[in-house]
Design a protein around this motif. Structure first.
Motif, PDB file in Angstrom:
ATOM      1  N   ASP A   1     -50.658  49.498  13.420  1.00 58.41           N
ATOM      2  CA  ASP A   1     -51.209  48.617  12.386  1.00 58.41           C
ATOM      3  C   ASP A   1     -50.159  47.605  11.954  1.00 58.41           C
ATOM      4  O   ASP A   1     -48.977  47.939  11.841  1.00 58.41           O
ATOM      5  N   PRO A   2     -50.584  46.370  11.678  1.00 64.85           N
ATOM      6  CA  PRO A   2     -49.621  45.376  11.186  1.00 64.85           C
ATOM      7  C   PRO A   2     -49.244  45.668   9.739  1.00 64.85           C
ATOM      8  O   PRO A   2     -50.055  46.155   8.962  1.00 64.85           O
ATOM      9  N   LEU A   3     -48.023  45.365   9.397  1.00 65.61           N
ATOM     10  CA  LEU A   3     -47.530  45.519   8.032  1.00 65.61           C
ATOM     11  C   LEU A   3     -46.662  44.309   7.742  1.00 65.61           C
ATOM     12  O   LEU A   3     -45.831  43.928   8.561  1.00 65.61           O
ATOM     13  N   ALA A   4     -46.889  43.671   6.609  1.00 70.35           N
ATOM     14  CA  ALA A   4     -46.114  42.497   6.223  1.00 70.35           C
ATOM     15  C   ALA A   4     -45.385  42.790   4.923  1.00 70.35           C
ATOM     16  O   ALA A   4     -45.900  43.481   4.050  1.00 70.35           O
ATOM     17  N   ALA A   5     -44.172  42.255   4.821  1.00 69.04           N
ATOM     18  CA  ALA A   5     -43.369  42.393   3.612  1.00 69.04           C
ATOM     19  C   ALA A   5     -43.017  41.011   3.101  1.00 69.04           C
ATOM     20  O   ALA A   5     -42.776  40.092   3.886  1.00 69.04           O
ATOM     21  N   SER A   6     -43.017  40.864   1.800  1.00 69.26           N
ATOM     22  CA  SER A   6     -42.582  39.611   1.191  1.00 69.26           C
ATOM     23  C   SER A   6     -41.764  39.949  -0.040  1.00 69.26           C
ATOM     24  O   SER A   6     -41.925  41.009  -0.640  1.00 69.26           O
TER      25      SER A   6
ATOM     26  N   LYS B   1     -42.998  40.245   9.258  1.00 67.98           N
ATOM     27  CA  LYS B   1     -43.664  41.449   9.748  1.00 67.98           C
ATOM     28  C   LYS B   1     -42.694  42.611   9.682  1.00 67.98           C
ATOM     29  O   LYS B   1     -41.487  42.435   9.848  1.00 67.98           O
ATOM     30  N   VAL B   2     -43.243  43.794   9.490  1.00 63.63           N
ATOM     31  CA  VAL B   2     -42.459  45.023   9.537  1.00 63.63           C
ATOM     32  C   VAL B   2     -42.951  45.805  10.746  1.00 63.63           C
ATOM     33  O   VAL B   2     -44.143  46.046  10.884  1.00 63.63           O
ATOM     34  N   GLU B   3     -42.013  46.176  11.639  1.00 59.74           N
ATOM     35  CA  GLU B   3     -42.375  46.931  12.835  1.00 59.74           C
ATOM     36  C   GLU B   3     -41.515  48.183  12.918  1.00 59.74           C
ATOM     37  O   GLU B   3     -40.296  48.105  13.075  1.00 59.74           O
ATOM     38  N   PHE B   4     -42.174  49.326  12.811  1.00 60.13           N
ATOM     39  CA  PHE B   4     -41.459  50.597  12.895  1.00 60.13           C
ATOM     40  C   PHE B   4     -41.213  50.938  14.360  1.00 60.13           C
ATOM     41  O   PHE B   4     -42.103  50.785  15.197  1.00 60.13           O
ATOM     42  N   THR B   5     -40.016  51.411  14.671  1.00 61.46           N
ATOM     43  CA  THR B   5     -39.689  51.762  16.048  1.00 61.46           C
ATOM     44  C   THR B   5     -40.053  53.204  16.373  1.00 61.46           C
ATOM     45  O   THR B   5     -40.157  53.562  17.535  1.00 61.46           O
TER      46      THR B   5
END
Length: 152
Positions: free
Chosen positions: A57-62, A95-99
């Motif tokens: 799922d996409p996750l965005a941070a601001s 974007k936040v991308e977990f590895t």
């Protein structure tokens, strides 16, 4: 002797009229549509666009409150998950991308000279319904085949 004709009396008819007044239901206020973009964050706040994510799922941070032009490094559990550069007002978005996928609550930390943090829950779902039924049917036919071979 003369007979008198029968006398019939009709009781008075009572008519009741009821007046029904219908009032329209009170107007229900519909909530404003959900904005696609989260509201701009206050200085010193990291905003994640959703409270939980599934793998992929996409996750965005601001965030805001950084020095203008500062490099922003986002990490979670010590691993890098994103990077950005603050704009002229000190705000950023990325974007936040977990590895790696580990169910549970994870803190995302943005470091741009100051540290901003926000939490997100990683969820993992699985299904095991279909394989069990197929296995039971397979075992049934194997046992039925063995019993037919023994009968002969």
């Amino acid at each position: 002797m003369t007979t008198k004709p029968p006398v019939t009396t009709t009781p008075p008819v009572t008519t009741t009229t009821t007046t029904t007044t219908t009032t329209p239901p009170p107007e229900i206020e519909t909530p404003a549509s959900v904005a696609e973009e989260p509201p701009p964050p206050a200085d010193g706040v990291l905003v994640l666009d959703r409270p939980s994510v599934n793998p992929g799922d996409p996750l965005a941070a601001s965030g805001a409150g950084c020095d203008p032009g500062a490099r922003v490094e986002l990490t979670s559990d010590g691993l890098p998950v994103g990077a950005a550069v603050a704009d002229a007002a000190g705000a950023f978005g990325t974007k936040v991308e977990f590895t790696r996928i580990e169910p549970g609550r994870h803190w995302v930390v943005a470091d741009c000279g100051i540290r901003l943090a926000g939490a997100v829950d990683q969820t993992l779902t699985s299904s095991t319904g279909g394989g069990t039924a197929a296995l039971v049917v397979l075992v049934f036919f194997v046992l039925a085949g063995i019993s037919l071979v023994r009968v002969r």
